[in-house]
Write an enzyme that holds these catalytic residues in place. Structure first.
Site, short mmCIF file in Angstrom:
data_model
loop_
_atom_site.label_atom_id
_atom_site.label_comp_id
_atom_site.label_asym_id
_atom_site.label_seq_id
_atom_site.Cartn_x
_atom_site.Cartn_y
_atom_site.Cartn_z
CD GLU A 68 -2.89 1.54 2.11
OE1 GLU A 68 -2.80 0.93 3.18
OE2 GLU A 68 -3.76 2.42 1.91
CG ASP A 83 2.35 7.73 4.40
OD1 ASP A 83 2.87 8.87 4.41
OD2 ASP A 83 1.14 7.54 4.20
CG ASP A 121 -1.30 13.90 -0.39
OD1 ASP A 121 -2.29 13.67 0.33
OD2 ASP A 121 -0.13 13.79 0.01
CE LYS A 148 -4.26 26.70 -2.70
NZ LYS A 148 -3.45 27.02 -1.54
CG ASP A 191 -11.60 13.12 -2.93
OD1 ASP A 191 -10.43 12.69 -2.89
OD2 ASP A 191 -11.89 14.31 -2.72
C1 LIG Z 1 -4.70 11.81 1.37
S1 LIG Z 1 -3.79 10.73 2.37
C2 LIG Z 1 -4.65 9.18 2.19
C3 LIG Z 1 -4.35 8.22 3.30
C4 LIG Z 1 -4.98 6.83 3.17
N1 LIG Z 1 -4.50 6.16 1.99
C5 LIG Z 1 -6.49 6.88 3.15
O1 LIG Z 1 -7.09 6.64 2.08
O2 LIG Z 1 -7.08 7.14 4.21
C6 LIG Z 1 -2.34 10.48 1.37
C7 LIG Z 1 -1.21 9.76 2.10
O3 LIG Z 1 -0.19 9.48 1.15
C8 LIG Z 1 1.06 9.83 1.72
N2 LIG Z 1 1.97 10.16 0.61
C9 LIG Z 1 1.84 11.21 -0.23
N3 LIG Z 1 2.82 11.20 -1.15
C10 LIG Z 1 3.57 10.09 -0.89
C11 LIG Z 1 4.74 9.55 -1.47
N4 LIG Z 1 5.31 10.15 -2.51
N5 LIG Z 1 5.27 8.42 -0.95
C12 LIG Z 1 4.68 7.84 0.14
N6 LIG Z 1 3.56 8.31 0.73
C13 LIG Z 1 3.01 9.43 0.23
C14 LIG Z 1 0.76 10.99 2.64
O4 LIG Z 1 1.76 11.14 3.64
C15 LIG Z 1 -0.58 10.57 3.22
O5 LIG Z 1 -0.43 9.76 4.37
#
Ligand SMILES: C[S@@+](CC[C@H](N)C(=O)[O-])C[C@H]1O[C@@H](n2cnc3c(N)ncnc32)[C@H](O)[C@@H]1O
Length: 216
Positions: A40, A65, A115, A119, A151
């Site tokens: 994941e 993460d 993420d 923007k 989303d």
């Molecule tokens: C919007 S959150 C979604 C968290 C979870 N997957 C959920 O659906 O509840 C995005 C997660 O991806 C992680 N993340 C973003 N860019 C990443 C990267 N390049 N490598 C690893 N993790 C990343 C962020 O730290 C964050 O915990």
């Protein structure tokens, strides 16, 4: 008063579930078996990964993460639940993907709510890009799967476009579009929040194909 936070250095030293890698780990030795390896990317608070590992004791799960709070939280939960089939890798998937596992070693990858960087000037920071998709394809076994959810409508269509253009992946929807719902997978924290707020979630599923060889 809240509990004192354990520092990252302490986690690293004390915790067999936490890996800060600089070379490809021997995952079979890590887990002590040859069970399928599932990844994941961006597990956040870890709900999805924990539920998957509990539901599928016959699979090995890696989560990557760089979100410190989420990492501390999931490590505590892994210990409390005594889950032996999860390892947490610290870092940015973009710099770690080449050393995360051997080519063809992954059976499945899940990317839940990456993420969206809504923007316009930040859109270039989005994770899902053609080069990354190709790197991920190299790590997946033939007939391995990728599951995505978001989303963000604009990100959803961008993912669809990029993944559909990668010849190493086949879209598993009959119309090469979005899957209406996911029934066999647990819901991530973000997924529950969006569903509870009545927002639309876009799901995609892909199958890793063999590379086409040209006939001379
Ligand atoms: C919007 S959150 C979604 C968290 C979870 N997957 C959920 O659906 O509840 C995005 C997660 O991806 C992680 N993340 C973003 N860019 C990443 C990267 N390049 N490598 C690893 N993790 C990343 C962020 O730290 C964050 O915990």
């Amino acid at each position: 008063m809240g509990k004192p936070l354990i520092s990252f250095a302490q986690i690293k030293e004390q915790d067999p579930y936490f890996l800060d890698i600089d070379e490809i780990p021997d995952w079979q030795a890590q887990f002590g078996n040859t069970n399928p390896l599932k990844l994941e990317i961006g597990f956040g608070m870890g709900n999805f990964l924990i539920e998957m590992a509990a539901k599928e004791p016959g699979s090995n799960f890696i989560g990557i993460d760089f979100y410190h709070k989420g990492i501390r939280k999931i490590i505590t939960r892994i210990k409390n639940l005594q889950l032996e089939n999860i390892r947490i890798v610290y870092g940015d998937i973009r710099s770690k993907i080449s050393i995360l596992c051997q080519d063809g070693e992954l059976e499945t990858a899940y990317i839940n709510f990456p993420d969206p960087w809504p923007k316009k000037r930040h859109i270039k920071r989005r994770l899902i890009k053609p080069e990354f998709i190709n790197q991920l394809a190299q790590k997946l076994d033939l007939e391995g799967n990728v599951y995505l959810a978001t989303d963000s409508e604009s990100y959803a269509y961008e993912m669809l476009d990029y993944f559909n253009s990668e010849t190493l992946f086949q879209n598993l929807d009959n119309n090469k579009g979005f899957i209406k719902e996911r029934i066999d997978l647990p819901k991530s924290k973000y997924e529950k929040n969006f569903i509870n707020a009545g927002e639309k979630v876009f799901y995609l599923e892909y199958l890793r194909l063999a590379a086409m060889t040209s006939i001379a």
